[in-house]
Design a protein around this motif. Structure first.
Motif, PDB file in Angstrom:
ATOM      1  N   HIS A  61       0.828  -1.205   0.000  1.00  0.00           N
ATOM      2  CA  HIS A  61       0.000   0.000   0.000  1.00  0.00           C
ATOM      3  C   HIS A  61       0.859   1.251   0.000  1.00  0.00           C
ATOM      4  CE1 HIS A  61      -2.456  -3.188   2.049  1.00  0.00           C
ATOM      5  NE2 HIS A  61      -3.097  -2.960   0.926  1.00  0.00           N
ATOM      6  N   THR A  72       1.201  -5.672  -7.403  1.00  0.00           N
ATOM      7  CA  THR A  72       0.216  -6.721  -7.200  1.00  0.00           C
ATOM      8  C   THR A  72      -0.746  -6.661  -8.371  1.00  0.00           C
ATOM      9  OG1 THR A  72       0.328  -6.338  -4.822  1.00  0.00           O
ATOM     10  CG2 THR A  72      -1.532  -7.597  -5.620  1.00  0.00           C
ATOM     11  N   LEU A 105      -6.021 -13.226  -5.714  1.00  0.00           N
ATOM     12  CA  LEU A 105      -7.000 -14.060  -6.408  1.00  0.00           C
ATOM     13  C   LEU A 105      -8.420 -13.635  -6.095  1.00  0.00           C
ATOM     14  CD1 LEU A 105      -5.402 -17.557  -5.823  1.00  0.00           C
ATOM     15  CD2 LEU A 105      -5.482 -16.257  -7.940  1.00  0.00           C
ATOM     16  N   ARG A 153     -21.208 -13.002  -5.948  1.00  0.00           N
ATOM     17  CA  ARG A 153     -19.823 -12.638  -5.679  1.00  0.00           C
ATOM     18  C   ARG A 153     -19.182 -11.982  -6.900  1.00  0.00           C
ATOM     19  NH1 ARG A 153     -17.324 -12.316  -1.913  1.00  0.00           N
ATOM     20  NH2 ARG A 153     -19.271 -12.884  -0.927  1.00  0.00           N
ATOM     21  N   ARG A 174     -20.045  -8.441  -7.081  1.00  0.00           N
ATOM     22  CA  ARG A 174     -19.230  -7.629  -6.173  1.00  0.00           C
ATOM     23  C   ARG A 174     -17.884  -7.290  -6.811  1.00  0.00           C
ATOM     24  NH1 ARG A 174     -20.926 -10.103  -0.924  1.00  0.00           N
ATOM     25  NH2 ARG A 174     -23.081  -9.446  -0.880  1.00  0.00           N
ATOM     26  N   ARG A 193     -15.495  -0.383  -6.701  1.00  0.00           N
ATOM     27  CA  ARG A 193     -14.727  -0.187  -5.471  1.00  0.00           C
ATOM     28  C   ARG A 193     -14.150  -1.493  -4.946  1.00  0.00           C
ATOM     29  NH1 ARG A 193     -18.320   0.068  -0.325  1.00  0.00           N
ATOM     30  NH2 ARG A 193     -16.328  -0.814   0.232  1.00  0.00           N
ATOM     31  N   LEU A 207     -11.875  -4.647  -4.180  1.00  0.00           N
ATOM     32  CA  LEU A 207     -10.433  -4.826  -4.014  1.00  0.00           C
ATOM     33  C   LEU A 207      -9.770  -5.207  -5.328  1.00  0.00           C
ATOM     34  CD1 LEU A 207      -9.558  -6.905  -0.816  1.00  0.00           C
ATOM     35  CD2 LEU A 207      -8.979  -4.551  -1.339  1.00  0.00           C
ATOM     36  N   GLN A 226      -7.996  -2.510  -7.067  1.00  0.00           N
ATOM     37  CA  GLN A 226      -7.028  -1.707  -6.334  1.00  0.00           C
ATOM     38  C   GLN A 226      -5.611  -2.190  -6.573  1.00  0.00           C
ATOM     39  OE1 GLN A 226      -8.323  -1.144  -2.319  1.00  0.00           O
ATOM     40  NE2 GLN A 226     -10.440  -0.806  -2.934  1.00  0.00           N
ATOM     41  N   PRO A 246      -7.866   4.287  -1.171  1.00  0.00           N
ATOM     42  CA  PRO A 246      -7.812   3.245  -0.147  1.00  0.00           C
ATOM     43  C   PRO A 246      -6.397   2.918   0.311  1.00  0.00           C
ATOM     44  CG  PRO A 246      -8.431   2.331  -2.284  1.00  0.00           C
ATOM     45  CD  PRO A 246      -8.422   3.817  -2.433  1.00  0.00           C
ATOM     46  N   HIS A 247      -5.441   3.044  -0.584  1.00  0.00           N
ATOM     47  CA  HIS A 247      -4.070   2.716  -0.193  1.00  0.00           C
ATOM     48  C   HIS A 247      -3.530   3.717   0.812  1.00  0.00           C
ATOM     49  CE1 HIS A 247      -3.980  -0.331  -3.275  1.00  0.00           C
ATOM     50  NE2 HIS A 247      -4.490   0.553  -4.102  1.00  0.00           N
ATOM     51  N   ARG A 259      -4.863   3.073   4.149  1.00  0.00           N
ATOM     52  CA  ARG A 259      -4.249   1.932   4.818  1.00  0.00           C
ATOM     53  C   ARG A 259      -2.857   2.277   5.345  1.00  0.00           C
ATOM     54  NH1 ARG A 259      -7.871  -1.751   1.433  1.00  0.00           N
ATOM     55  NH2 ARG A 259      -6.884  -1.250  -0.542  1.00  0.00           N
ATOM     56  N   VAL A 260      -2.141   3.081   4.578  1.00  0.00           N
ATOM     57  CA  VAL A 260      -0.805   3.461   5.040  1.00  0.00           C
ATOM     58  C   VAL A 260      -0.921   4.346   6.274  1.00  0.00           C
ATOM     59  CG1 VAL A 260       1.271   4.736   4.475  1.00  0.00           C
ATOM     60  CG2 VAL A 260       0.223   3.271   2.771  1.00  0.00           C
ATOM     61  N   ASN A 285     -19.453 -20.666  -0.303  1.00  0.00           N
ATOM     62  CA  ASN A 285     -20.120 -19.454  -0.721  1.00  0.00           C
ATOM     63  C   ASN A 285     -20.977 -18.897   0.413  1.00  0.00           C
ATOM     64  OD1 ASN A 285     -20.889 -17.491  -2.587  1.00  0.00           O
ATOM     65  ND2 ASN A 285     -22.801 -18.578  -2.964  1.00  0.00           N
ATOM     66  N   GLU A 288     -12.592  -5.421   4.197  1.00  0.00           N
ATOM     67  CA  GLU A 288     -12.639  -6.203   2.963  1.00  0.00           C
ATOM     68  C   GLU A 288     -12.060  -7.596   3.218  1.00  0.00           C
ATOM     69  OE1 GLU A 288     -13.540  -5.046  -0.089  1.00  0.00           O
ATOM     70  OE2 GLU A 288     -13.695  -2.888   0.294  1.00  0.00           O
ATOM     71  N   LEU A 313      -9.209 -13.286  -0.528  1.00  0.00           N
ATOM     72  CA  LEU A 313      -9.374 -14.735  -0.532  1.00  0.00           C
ATOM     73  C   LEU A 313      -8.094 -15.449  -0.934  1.00  0.00           C
ATOM     74  CD1 LEU A 313     -12.841 -14.954  -2.260  1.00  0.00           C
ATOM     75  CD2 LEU A 313     -12.319 -15.357   0.135  1.00  0.00           C
ATOM     76  N   PRO A 357      -7.682 -19.119  -1.914  1.00  0.00           N
ATOM     77  CA  PRO A 357      -8.205 -20.459  -2.135  1.00  0.00           C
ATOM     78  C   PRO A 357      -7.063 -21.442  -2.303  1.00  0.00           C
ATOM     79  CG  PRO A 357      -8.461 -19.128  -4.117  1.00  0.00           C
ATOM     80  CD  PRO A 357      -7.792 -18.261  -3.105  1.00  0.00           C
ATOM     81  N   LEU A 407       1.308 -12.686   0.683  1.00  0.00           N
ATOM     82  CA  LEU A 407       0.328 -11.611   0.777  1.00  0.00           C
ATOM     83  C   LEU A 407      -0.688 -11.880   1.876  1.00  0.00           C
ATOM     84  CD1 LEU A 407      -1.015 -10.443  -2.711  1.00  0.00           C
ATOM     85  CD2 LEU A 407       0.258  -9.152  -1.021  1.00  0.00           C
TER      86      LEU A 407
END
Lengths: 342, 342
Positions: free
Chosen positions: A54, A65, A98, A106, A109, A114, A116, A119, B53-54, B57-58, B79, B95, B98, B100, B116
């Motif tokens: 960030h 990223t 991912l 989902r 979304r 907005r 993620l 970003q 947003p970054h 966060r910083v 889900n 936020e 994910l 997986p 990450l």
DNA sequence: TTTCAGGGTGGAAACGCTTTCTTGCAAAAT
DNA sequence: ATTTTGCAAGAAAGCGTTTCCACCCTGAAA
């Protein structure tokens, strides 16, 4: 306790250099002496340092990223795809975030601006019908987007020619005596999850057969969900329709696996009474002696990643489409021991 | 072109306030006069401002993101779990990132401390066997970790009592005439992906039957991969073993779906010749009249998310375990029309 | 020997925010 | 009338990076 993560300052202090130098090491800047670089790298690993994406984004405009949007079906395929992508990106010290599509909700979304997903420095999208859902067929972002295993005139894309694969399957299987069959992956009911891959492969198969004067009756196409058990049911179905030998084009290796299992259960010999051709070229097919149309999945992913990196670095050309072709790999499942006129 | 996005300074200038006030408005800080707040909001919308947003966060020292590590099997379950988690987190402006688990290799990457996954404020881990793989059974991070649909003495956890569910299934199905059967989800071969849920449910079923003097022969347990087609094969198998009526405990709703499909194909009437009980309580079971052991999946996810937020905010107590119980939902698949002594 | 070029390096400024500190001010308490 | 309280809001100090500028070298050119 809960000690905070080390920062660039601590690395600099430990390595006895300035923060500028640490930053240069992080970014592979050429003008750092090898000896200095190594001292800095040593300090980093001794502190367990990793840069804050960030902060990088705020300061430099890049987070190093990228986002990968992908469905969660057919995991072996996506696993290999990810492998190929990661290969390229990790060389450039990029991380992958991912965004697996678990459900239409989902996905919606993810498509909100907005999310993620937007970003990061760029988007890699591995989902067929996705581009069609968007207003103006564009993702709500200024950042570069590259499609992989999908195609659109709006964005760079890398994909495999599934139709061609079907034709190749036809050419190979039509040479054998006996009737012809196909197992097709069921299309998702949901528009959002739409995936026409199965259709394309079987369409190519049908047209390829037509070209050599053979036809594929609708009854010889078994439509199945994407699971090994589906392949087992398919063979049971074909056995009810006619007698061996069966020449079966399975739309995916996983479906073919089920056919192998069921053939064994039924005492049918693979390569004799059942000739079987898969699609994907997963590694386990070699051990099972399964002939398959091997897709260059990793290369496709790598190429998509390369295109995305070029875009991130400012390349402005018009959308590029990279088409890949499957390769026929013949193994014992389509190499029988009897000899007939060739 | 590409005019820069407006910043907090421009908003402050336009609204004739300081940047601190704009920030307070952004964060719903109470001590801003209504009149001032509205002036700021007006300035924001007139400039089309949205906060970076970054930078947040910083500056905030938090990522406002948590990581969710989960397998990619059984997507409907996950889900719903995600839904429950997101419900809680989105209220708090958090936020979800994910992670997986596509493969053992990928999991190993997640477990490396520089992944990450650890750049976020906390970890939510939805994978059974995962904690056992770790050195000292701990994740390599100082951040809080909460397990969901899993249990460990080291961390907070929220989970459903699968064994109890199996016992409840036994109690319900043993009341009907006819033989008893179970379909069990296959355990993954890989240690990393290990998932004992199927085992636990069937073990509960077997023990529950034993308690009422019934036994479940090994031959009456069909082990299948997790797919609807597996349920179809299971019913075929049971039909080879014995005659109707069949009382079947399917270890998951998806397996039960396959049984429903195959029963229809075979002309067996559900609720009469085939009594069927699923596990999960997915929404579609109602429309199909499938009895099922409903799991409070969303609540479990929400509770895990709440525990994680508390930890992020500094709660230091010893690990908490929240156990949830399934609920028996009786529908037509286990309500037959014949009457017998009760 | 002096000059110059340029690679290597340190540190300040900037990125767009949050948070703390401080001040101003009006109302309440003395 | 004076002091106290407390809320509102501005100013300024970070947050962890990148980037830019200035400086110090070293070695080649003059």
């Amino acid at each position: 306790m809960a000690k905070r993560k080390p920062t660039i300052h601590e690395v600099a202090h430990l390595a006895k250099v300035g923060i500028g130098t640490v930053s240069r090491v992080l970014n592979n800047h050429p003008s750092v002496r090898t000896e200095t670089r190594e001292r800095v790298l040593a300090a980093m690993s001794s502190l367990g340092y990793s840069p804050n994406p960030h902060a990088r984004r705020v300061a430099g405009g890049r987070s190093y990223t990228i986002s990968l949007i992908l469905p969660v079906i057919s995991t072996e395929f996506y696993n290999r795809l990810l492998e190929g992508i990661e290969q390229v990106l990790s060389e450039e010290r990029y991380e992958i975030a991912l965004f697996p599509i678990f459900s239409p909700l989902r996905l919606q979304r993810y498509l909100e601006s907005r999310s993620l997903a937007y970003q990061t420095d760029g988007l890699l999208v591995a989902s067929q019908g996705l581009a069609h859902l968007l207003p103006n067929q564009r993702f709500p972002t200024e950042r570069p987007v590259v499609l992989v295993d999908a195609h659109s005139p709006r964005y760079d894309s890398a994909f495999v020619d599934n139709y061609l694969g079907g034709q190749m399957a036809a050419q190979h299987l039509a040479a054998f005596p006996g009737e012809l069959f196909a197992i097709q992956m069921q299309e998702e009911l949901d528009e959002v999850m739409r995936n026409t891959v199965g259709q394309e492969r079987v369409a190519g198969f049908r047209d390829g057969l037509a070209r050599v004067g053979r036809s594929l009756p609708d009854a010889h196409i078994f439509v199945s969900r994407f699971s090994a058990e589906g392949g087992r049911l398919a063979l049971q179905h074909f056995m009810r329709l006619s007698r061996p030998p069966y020449n079966i084009f399975a739309g995916a290796d996983l479906l073919a696996l089920g056919v192998l299992e069921e053939a064994e259960r039924q005492g049918l010999e693979i390569g004799e009474q059942v000739r079987l051709l898969g699609f994907d070229g997963h590694t386990w097919t070699e051990a099972r002696g399964l002939s398959t149309l091997s897709q260059p999945i990793e290369e496709m992913g790598a190429e998509a990643a390369r295109m995305l990196l070029e875009r991130i670095r400012g390349y402005k050309g018009s959308p590029r489409a990279r088409r890949f072709e499957p390769t026929l790999v013949v193994r014992s499942s389509t190499q029988d021991h009897t000899v007939y006129a060739d």
